[in-house]
Design a protein around this motif. Structure first.
Motif, PDB file in Angstrom:
ATOM      1  N   GLY A  33       0.832  -1.184  -0.052  1.00 20.49           N
ATOM      2  CA  GLY A  33       0.006  -0.049  -0.010  1.00 20.49           C
ATOM      3  C   GLY A  33       0.822   1.218  -0.216  1.00 20.49           C
ATOM      4  N   THR A  34       2.111   1.213  -0.290  1.00 17.33           N
ATOM      5  CA  THR A  34       2.900   2.439  -0.064  1.00 17.33           C
ATOM      6  C   THR A  34       3.584   2.556  -1.751  1.00 17.33           C
ATOM      7  N   ALA A  35       4.345   3.534  -2.069  1.00 20.10           N
ATOM      8  CA  ALA A  35       5.196   3.601  -3.058  1.00 20.10           C
ATOM      9  C   ALA A  35       6.125   2.742  -3.131  1.00 20.10           C
ATOM     10  N   LEU A  36       6.409   2.131  -2.267  1.00 16.77           N
ATOM     11  CA  LEU A  36       7.607   1.094  -2.237  1.00 16.77           C
ATOM     12  C   LEU A  36       7.076  -0.467  -2.132  1.00 16.77           C
ATOM     13  N   ALA A  37       6.033  -0.414  -2.712  1.00 13.96           N
ATOM     14  CA  ALA A  37       5.295  -2.083  -2.828  1.00 13.96           C
ATOM     15  C   ALA A  37       6.002  -2.713  -3.472  1.00 13.96           C
ATOM     16  N   LYS A  38       6.516  -2.451  -4.664  1.00 14.64           N
ATOM     17  CA  LYS A  38       7.262  -3.105  -5.783  1.00 14.64           C
ATOM     18  C   LYS A  38       8.722  -3.231  -5.702  1.00 14.64           C
ATOM     19  N   THR A  39       9.088  -2.275  -4.894  1.00 15.15           N
ATOM     20  CA  THR A  39      10.550  -2.207  -4.957  1.00 15.15           C
ATOM     21  C   THR A  39      11.191  -3.334  -4.063  1.00 15.15           C
ATOM     22  N   ARG A  40      12.471  -3.632  -4.475  1.00 17.17           N
ATOM     23  CA  ARG A  40      13.267  -4.811  -3.649  1.00 17.17           C
ATOM     24  C   ARG A  40      14.513  -4.394  -3.030  1.00 17.17           C
ATOM     25  N   ILE A  41      14.522  -2.692  -3.224  1.00 16.23           N
ATOM     26  CA  ILE A  41      15.743  -1.952  -2.625  1.00 16.23           C
ATOM     27  C   ILE A  41      15.687  -2.272  -1.186  1.00 16.23           C
ATOM     28  N   PRO A  42      16.843  -2.281  -0.356  1.00 10.74           N
ATOM     29  CA  PRO A  42      16.897  -2.596   1.069  1.00 10.74           C
ATOM     30  C   PRO A  42      16.262  -1.204   1.480  1.00 10.74           C
ATOM     31  N   LEU A  43      15.555  -1.097   2.763  1.00 15.87           N
ATOM     32  CA  LEU A  43      15.052   0.142   3.152  1.00 15.87           C
ATOM     33  C   LEU A  43      16.103   1.040   3.957  1.00 15.87           C
ATOM     34  N   LEU A  44      17.067   0.441   4.276  1.00 11.80           N
ATOM     35  CA  LEU A  44      18.375   1.304   4.509  1.00 11.80           C
ATOM     36  C   LEU A  44      18.641   2.303   3.485  1.00 11.80           C
ATOM     37  N   THR A  45      18.819   1.711   2.145  1.00  8.43           N
ATOM     38  CA  THR A  45      19.151   2.321   1.160  1.00  8.43           C
ATOM     39  C   THR A  45      18.153   3.668   0.888  1.00  8.43           C
ATOM     40  N   ILE A  46      16.981   3.309   1.006  1.00  6.24           N
ATOM     41  CA  ILE A  46      15.854   4.057   0.897  1.00  6.24           C
ATOM     42  C   ILE A  46      15.826   5.474   1.725  1.00  6.24           C
ATOM     43  N   VAL A  47      16.136   4.956   3.185  1.00  6.13           N
ATOM     44  CA  VAL A  47      16.098   6.045   4.022  1.00  6.13           C
ATOM     45  C   VAL A  47      17.362   6.978   3.863  1.00  6.13           C
ATOM     46  N   ARG A  48      18.562   6.257   3.442  1.00  9.39           N
ATOM     47  CA  ARG A  48      19.689   7.180   3.082  1.00  9.39           C
ATOM     48  C   ARG A  48      19.354   8.097   1.859  1.00  9.39           C
ATOM     49  N   MET A  49      18.567   7.455   0.807  1.00  8.17           N
ATOM     50  CA  MET A  49      18.268   8.545  -0.246  1.00  8.17           C
ATOM     51  C   MET A  49      17.281   9.658   0.197  1.00  8.17           C
ATOM     52  N   VAL A  50      16.179   9.422   1.028  1.00  9.42           N
ATOM     53  CA  VAL A  50      15.568  10.545   1.545  1.00  9.42           C
ATOM     54  C   VAL A  50      16.497  11.454   2.268  1.00  9.42           C
ATOM     55  N   PHE A  51      17.258  11.033   3.240  1.00  8.65           N
ATOM     56  CA  PHE A  51      17.966  11.769   3.915  1.00  8.65           C
ATOM     57  C   PHE A  51      19.063  12.549   3.041  1.00  8.65           C
ATOM     58  N   LEU A  52      19.529  12.070   2.103  1.00  9.84           N
ATOM     59  CA  LEU A  52      20.358  12.879   1.106  1.00  9.84           C
ATOM     60  C   LEU A  52      19.439  13.893   0.157  1.00  9.84           C
ATOM     61  N   MET A  53      18.247  13.449   0.007  1.00 10.73           N
ATOM     62  CA  MET A  53      17.295  14.367  -0.758  1.00 10.73           C
ATOM     63  C   MET A  53      17.123  15.579   0.165  1.00 10.73           C
ATOM     64  N   MET A  54      16.975  15.509   1.383  1.00  8.11           N
ATOM     65  CA  MET A  54      16.384  16.393   2.246  1.00  8.11           C
ATOM     66  C   MET A  54      17.690  17.370   2.794  1.00  8.11           C
ATOM     67  N   GLN A  55      18.661  16.897   2.569  1.00  9.74           N
ATOM     68  CA  GLN A  55      20.047  17.888   2.958  1.00  9.74           C
ATOM     69  C   GLN A  55      19.992  19.053   1.998  1.00  9.74           C
ATOM     70  N   ASP A  56      19.734  19.031   0.663  1.00  4.98           N
ATOM     71  CA  ASP A  56      19.742  20.074  -0.193  1.00  4.98           C
ATOM     72  C   ASP A  56      18.620  20.727  -0.416  1.00  4.98           C
ATOM     73  N   LYS A  57      18.221  21.871  -0.326  1.00  7.44           N
ATOM     74  CA  LYS A  57      17.221  22.539  -0.494  1.00  7.44           C
ATOM     75  C   LYS A  57      16.522  22.592  -1.878  1.00  7.44           C
ATOM     76  N   ARG A  58      17.609  22.150  -2.827  1.00  8.07           N
ATOM     77  CA  ARG A  58      17.079  21.877  -4.261  1.00  8.07           C
ATOM     78  C   ARG A  58      16.744  20.491  -4.560  1.00  8.07           C
ATOM     79  N   GLY A  59      17.108  19.718  -3.465  1.00 10.61           N
ATOM     80  CA  GLY A  59      16.545  18.275  -3.966  1.00 10.61           C
ATOM     81  C   GLY A  59      17.907  17.661  -4.221  1.00 10.61           C
ATOM     82  N   ALA A  60      17.979  16.616  -4.998  1.00 11.53           N
ATOM     83  CA  ALA A  60      18.890  15.796  -5.497  1.00 11.53           C
ATOM     84  C   ALA A  60      18.652  15.271  -6.937  1.00 11.53           C
TER      85      ALA A  60
END
Length: 158
Positions: A91-118
């Motif tokens: 029921g989430t956007a991650l439903a069909k992904t097989r990427i480890p959740l740790l990688t997803i958390v790191r991706m969100v963290f890196l996206m939020m570091q920069d005000k312009r996104g990544a």
């Protein structure tokens, strides 16, 4: 002339509610919390709390908050009251992904570091992901969920 309609809470997808809690407004709250996540188990526990709206678990069928955890399948929990199984990514956007959740958390963290996104290319390099397409599609899912959240809180008036 009527302004844009604001979707009701039920119209906001689970993906939007799960990932969008990490929007820029919550930068002060979320970034310190995300920076302390170092293992896949910690990432899964964090996603369970976000999906359960602050609780470690919330049954989709009966609303009960106690569950059995599976040793072999950490992304699945079974409700102690009704026996319904809940999957972390369902029921989430991650439903069909097989990427480890740790990688997803790191991706969100890196996206939020920069005000312009990544960019997808910079995230692919920083996270050492092999496929640009996978990185790009996950980035689009996160951006879409953030957009869903922002549309939910539109101001009304003249």
């Amino acid at each position: 002339m009527a302004g844009p309609t604001v979707p009701t809470r039920s119209e906001v997808s689970e993906a939007g509610r799960t990932i969008c809690r990490m929007s820029l407004e919550y930068r002060e709250i979320v970034l310190p919390e995300l920076s302390h996540i170092a293992t896949e188990a910690q990432a899964q526990a964090w996603f369970w709390r976000v999906k359960g709206e602050g609780r470690a678990f919330s049954c989709w069928a009966c609303g009960h908050d106690a569950a059995y955890e599976h040793r072999t399948r950490p992304e699945v929990k079974t409700c102690r009251q009704c026996g319904a199984q809940t999957r972390l990514r369902a029921g989430t956007a991650l439903a069909k992904t097989r990427i480890p959740l740790l990688t997803i958390v790191r991706m969100v963290f890196l996206m939020m570091q920069d005000k312009r996104g990544a960019s997808a290319l910079s995230l692919q390099r920083q996270l050492r992901l092999s496929s640009y397409g996978t990185t790009w599609s996950l980035l689009q899912k996160i951006r879409s969920a953030l957009g869903t959240r922002n549309r939910t809180y539109m101001l009304e008036g003249t």
